[in-house]
Design an enzyme around this catalytic site. Structure first.
Site, PDB file in Angstrom:
ATOM      1  N   GLY A 241       6.643   4.974   8.185  1.00  0.00           N
ATOM      2  CA  GLY A 241       5.878   6.214   8.168  1.00  0.00           C
ATOM      3  C   GLY A 241       5.975   6.913   9.507  1.00  0.00           C
ATOM      4  N   SER A 242       4.950   7.685   9.820  1.00  0.00           N
ATOM      5  CA  SER A 242       5.015   8.533  11.010  1.00  0.00           C
ATOM      6  C   SER A 242       4.696   7.737  12.281  1.00  0.00           C
ATOM      7  CB  SER A 242       4.034   9.694  10.863  1.00  0.00           C
ATOM      8  OG  SER A 242       2.731   9.181  10.761  1.00  0.00           O
TER       9      SER A 242
ATOM     10  N   GLY B  13       2.045   4.733  12.788  1.00  0.00           N
ATOM     11  CA  GLY B  13       2.646   3.463  13.219  1.00  0.00           C
ATOM     12  C   GLY B  13       1.924   2.884  14.430  1.00  0.00           C
TER      13      GLY B  13
ATOM     14  N   CYS C 235      13.707  10.104   6.957  1.00  0.00           N
ATOM     15  CA  CYS C 235      13.522   9.663   8.347  1.00  0.00           C
ATOM     16  C   CYS C 235      14.816   9.816   9.129  1.00  0.00           C
ATOM     17  CB  CYS C 235      13.054   8.224   8.379  1.00  0.00           C
ATOM     18  SG  CYS C 235      14.139   7.122   7.472  1.00  0.00           S
TER      19      CYS C 235
ATOM     20  N   GLU D 269       9.109   1.243  11.127  1.00  0.00           N
ATOM     21  CA  GLU D 269      10.206   2.157  10.771  1.00  0.00           C
ATOM     22  C   GLU D 269       9.623   3.563  10.825  1.00  0.00           C
ATOM     23  OE1 GLU D 269      13.266   1.514  10.297  1.00  0.00           O
ATOM     24  OE2 GLU D 269      13.491  -0.516   9.511  1.00  0.00           O
TER      25      GLU D 269
ATOM     26  N   LYS E  83       0.880  -1.180   0.000  1.00  0.00           N
ATOM     27  CA  LYS E  83       0.000   0.000   0.000  1.00  0.00           C
ATOM     28  C   LYS E  83       0.908   1.218   0.000  1.00  0.00           C
ATOM     29  CE  LYS E  83      -2.000   3.147   1.740  1.00  0.00           C
ATOM     30  NZ  LYS E  83      -1.757   4.519   1.241  1.00  0.00           N
TER      31      LYS E  83
ATOM     32  N   GLU F 240       9.878  15.996  15.096  1.00  0.00           N
ATOM     33  CA  GLU F 240      10.322  15.774  13.718  1.00  0.00           C
ATOM     34  C   GLU F 240       9.634  16.808  12.825  1.00  0.00           C
ATOM     35  OE1 GLU F 240       8.881  12.276  11.578  1.00  0.00           O
ATOM     36  OE2 GLU F 240      10.938  11.873  10.970  1.00  0.00           O
TER      37      GLU F 240
HETATM   38  P1  NAD Z   1       2.282   8.582   7.254  1.00  0.00           P
HETATM   39  O1  NAD Z   1       2.377   7.830   8.512  1.00  0.00           O
HETATM   40  O2  NAD Z   1       1.341   9.700   7.151  1.00  0.00           O
HETATM   41  O3  NAD Z   1       1.917   7.614   6.034  1.00  0.00           O
HETATM   42  C1  NAD Z   1       2.676   6.464   5.755  1.00  0.00           C
HETATM   43  C2  NAD Z   1       1.796   5.449   5.079  1.00  0.00           C
HETATM   44  O4  NAD Z   1       0.782   5.027   5.996  1.00  0.00           O
HETATM   45  C3  NAD Z   1       1.050   5.954   3.837  1.00  0.00           C
HETATM   46  O5  NAD Z   1       1.023   4.922   2.864  1.00  0.00           O
HETATM   47  C4  NAD Z   1      -0.337   6.214   4.371  1.00  0.00           C
HETATM   48  O6  NAD Z   1      -1.340   6.107   3.384  1.00  0.00           O
HETATM   49  C5  NAD Z   1      -0.485   5.097   5.387  1.00  0.00           C
HETATM   50  N1  NAD Z   1      -1.485   5.357   6.426  1.00  0.00           N
HETATM   51  C6  NAD Z   1      -1.928   6.550   6.893  1.00  0.00           C
HETATM   52  N2  NAD Z   1      -2.855   6.361   7.860  1.00  0.00           N
HETATM   53  C7  NAD Z   1      -2.987   5.021   8.008  1.00  0.00           C
HETATM   54  C8  NAD Z   1      -3.773   4.203   8.863  1.00  0.00           C
HETATM   55  N3  NAD Z   1      -4.613   4.720   9.764  1.00  0.00           N
HETATM   56  N4  NAD Z   1      -3.627   2.866   8.768  1.00  0.00           N
HETATM   57  C9  NAD Z   1      -2.765   2.313   7.891  1.00  0.00           C
HETATM   58  N5  NAD Z   1      -2.012   3.036   7.043  1.00  0.00           N
HETATM   59  C10 NAD Z   1      -2.116   4.375   7.107  1.00  0.00           C
HETATM   60  O7  NAD Z   1       3.770   9.022   6.951  1.00  0.00           O
HETATM   61  P2  NAD Z   1       4.273   9.961   5.792  1.00  0.00           P
HETATM   62  O8  NAD Z   1       3.927  11.359   6.145  1.00  0.00           O
HETATM   63  O9  NAD Z   1       3.848   9.403   4.473  1.00  0.00           O
HETATM   64  O10 NAD Z   1       5.842   9.735   5.889  1.00  0.00           O
HETATM   65  C11 NAD Z   1       6.643  10.505   6.692  1.00  0.00           C
HETATM   66  C12 NAD Z   1       7.018   9.745   7.942  1.00  0.00           C
HETATM   67  O11 NAD Z   1       7.635   8.514   7.603  1.00  0.00           O
HETATM   68  C13 NAD Z   1       8.034  10.495   8.773  1.00  0.00           C
HETATM   69  O12 NAD Z   1       7.701  10.414  10.125  1.00  0.00           O
HETATM   70  C14 NAD Z   1       9.325   9.735   8.488  1.00  0.00           C
HETATM   71  O13 NAD Z   1      10.290   9.875   9.484  1.00  0.00           O
HETATM   72  C15 NAD Z   1       8.831   8.351   8.355  1.00  0.00           C
HETATM   73  N6  NAD Z   1       9.782   7.525   7.607  1.00  0.00           N
HETATM   74  C16 NAD Z   1      10.496   6.587   8.290  1.00  0.00           C
HETATM   75  C17 NAD Z   1      11.446   5.825   7.635  1.00  0.00           C
HETATM   76  C18 NAD Z   1      12.250   4.787   8.369  1.00  0.00           C
HETATM   77  O14 NAD Z   1      12.813   3.919   7.712  1.00  0.00           O
HETATM   78  N7  NAD Z   1      12.366   4.815   9.675  1.00  0.00           N
HETATM   79  C19 NAD Z   1      11.650   6.008   6.270  1.00  0.00           C
HETATM   80  C20 NAD Z   1      10.906   6.979   5.622  1.00  0.00           C
HETATM   81  C21 NAD Z   1       9.967   7.724   6.306  1.00  0.00           C
END
Ligand code: NAD
Length: 485
Positions: free
Chosen positions: A232-233, A237, A288, A254, A179, A387
């Site tokens: 993601g965030s 997470g 990240c 992550e 996804k 962040e």
């Molecule tokens: P986000 O959490 O908003 O979205 C990430 C993914 O989760 C997207 O595909 C989104 O559609 C999905 N999502 C959103 N709400 C959801 C839910 N309720 N249930 C399931 N899936 C859902 O993050 P973002 O803004 O796209 O990315 C930025 C974040 O990602 C930052 O915090 C960054 O630090 C982190 N990140 C971490 C790493 C790592 O390896 N540690 C790498 C890249 C980004």
């Protein structure tokens, strides 16, 4: 892909077929460099995720599941080569979709190919053990695939993250449902096509686009998956982990970071300087493992502030395809968040040491943020704690090693840490003392190193991806105890 309203239109990729969302609805992707519409993607929901999970499950007992580890490795190698052949297409798409300067986008294509190469080569090298036990027994441990793995991907590094997460999952023999993020996902969709052409059997990879609260939530709460890898965030997470817990599905998280680089007075400043700045502004700070906090020993503090400020003033912000030092952030929404932090710094009377400048001819409707270096930020200020996910770095002085450790460890996060010193004993003392998943001494690897295990401590997440370690995360260890007398 077909054309509708002159925009490219992508469906979901399920069982090697392209299909519209069951609802028939679409979402529009924007080009953050100029605000124009870029493409239409499917607005997948629970029904599409159900189809994708069923397709993956079927693949496990079909052609994909029957392949030997060596054969799986060969398919991954072919995918790697096919990705490199499409470098121009993929890099341009990533640049337009994410707003990533084209040179960085090309580097991400190479990284995706490298992940597939690395995991292709590792597929037939994951072996178990024989274990000493009671007389009359032979005990074996073997690694098996988990089954159907879910992969939720953010928008900042779509190609790199699908490479590291999917590469390891497929190498271990799992079948995947991906996804991607609704803000940027075109290279992931093109990758589906490339994988199919390279011979990945139907159902091994399924891609469902859509909103996080719809497709993402449906995947993370699905009873038919055996593992979920979420990048993601922190907030999302937590939601993903809670949803997966309803079916006792294991989760790799992550998440974000507030990663420091710690500069001692004896450091080689000339070597450190490019790393100090680049690790903060790469991909407009939307990394990240971005280094968003620079901690500097007081004896060289003013020197480092002045040298970083000089580099900041030379930074040019422009559209992704013009290959600037800093592109736009991914969306107007992200721009509002980052601008909000810069306004907060001004409102609270913090000192802005330097900012970059807009390049001539940059489109007006893009999501641009000026790279900003803020000095002398109190350790408990939101700019030093949260962040920001934009091209904003804070720089703060310290006196002693103990103070540096306290500052470095003084946030909720623990993803990456850079240490700059030529004192060998201090290098190791610091490396052990900092709470961080990765430590770089006299270098800093924001996102680099396919071979290096990666992941966080504290609120930066748990589990490890990248390197050989990731393969164990996508495997289940079975113990076989044989009595033979
Ligand atoms: P986000 O959490 O908003 O979205 C990430 C993914 O989760 C997207 O595909 C989104 O559609 C999905 N999502 C959103 N709400 C959801 C839910 N309720 N249930 C399931 N899936 C859902 O993050 P973002 O803004 O796209 O990315 C930025 C974040 O990602 C930052 O915090 C960054 O630090 C982190 N990140 C971490 C790493 C790592 O390896 N540690 C790498 C890249 C980004």
């Amino acid at each position: 892909m077909s054309n509708n309203n002159s925009l490219p239109r992508y469906g979901n990729f399920i069982n090697n077929n392209w299909q519209d969302a069951v609802s028939g609805e679409v979402l529009t992707l924007k080009n953050p460099s100029d605000g124009s519409d870029l493409a239409l993607i499917a607005r997948g929901t629970q029904s599409d995720i159900d189809l994708a999970v069923a397709s993956a499950r079927k693949a496990l007992s079909g052609e994909w599941g029957k392949m030997t580890a060596t054969e799986r490795g060969r398919v991954l190698h072919r995918m790697s080569e096919a990705v490199l052949k499409k470098i121009d297409l993929l890099a341009e798409l990533e640049a337009k979709d994410v707003g990533k300067p084209i040179t960085q986008a090309r580097a991400d294509v190479v990284a995706l190919a490298r992940y597939l190469e690395f995991y292709g080569a590792s597929a037939d090298k994951v072996h178990g053990d024989t274990l000493p036990y009671q007389n009359g027994f032979t005990v074996l441990s073997v690694y098996e695939p988990l089954g159907v793995t879910g992969h939720i991907i953010p928008w900042n590094y779509p190609m790199q993250i699908i490479g590291r997460s999917l590469g390891a999952a497929l190498a271990m023999g799992n079948a995947a449902v991906v996804k991607p993020a609704e803000e940027a996902c075109l290279t992931i969709l093109e990758f589906g096509r490339i994988a199919q052409e390279a011979g990945l059997p139907a159902g091994a990879l399924n891609i469902v686009t859509g909103l996080g609260l719809e497709a993402g939530a449906a995947l993370s709460g699905h009873a038919g998956i055996n593992h979920i890898s979420f990048t993601g965030s922190l907030r999302t997470g937590e939601a993903v982990q809670a949803a997966a817990a309803k079916h006792a599905v294991p989760v790799t998280l992550e998440l974000g970071g507030k990663s420091p680089q710690i500069v001692f007075a004896d450091a080689d400043l000339e070597r450190a300087l490019p790393f100090l700045v680049n690790a903060g502004i790469q991909n407009a700070g939307q990394t990240c493992s971005a280094s968003s906090r620079i901690l500097v020993q007081r004896a060289v503090y003013e020197t480092v502030v002045a040298q970083m400020a000089e580099r900041y003033r030379a930074l040019k912000v422009g559209s992704a395809l013009s290959d600037p030092s800093v592109g736009p952030v991914v969306s107007d929404r992200q721009k509002a968040i980052v601008d909000g932090f810069i306004e907060l710094a001004q409102k609270d009377g913090l000192t802005i040491a330097a900012q970059g400048q807009m390049a001539d001819g940059t489109p007006e409707n893009g999501a641009y943020v000026l790279p900003t270096l803020v000095r002398d930020v109190p350790a408990d200020h939101p700019l030093a704690q949260q962040e920001i996910f934009g091209p904003v770095q804070v720089i703060m002085p310290f006196d002693t090693e103990e103070e540096a450790i306290a500052l470095a460890n003084g946030t909720d996060f623990g993803l990456v840490c850079g240490i700059w010193t030529n004192d060998g004993a201090r290098q190791l003392r610091m490396a052990h003392a900092v709470q961080s998943g990765q430590v770089f001494i006299n270098n800093y690897g924001a996102g680099g190193g396919v071979e290096l295990p990666f992941g966080g401590v504290k609120r930066s997440g748990h589990g490890r991806e990248k390197g050989f370690e990731a393969l164990y995360g996508f495997a289940s260890l079975k113990t076989i105890s044989l009595y033979h007398g």
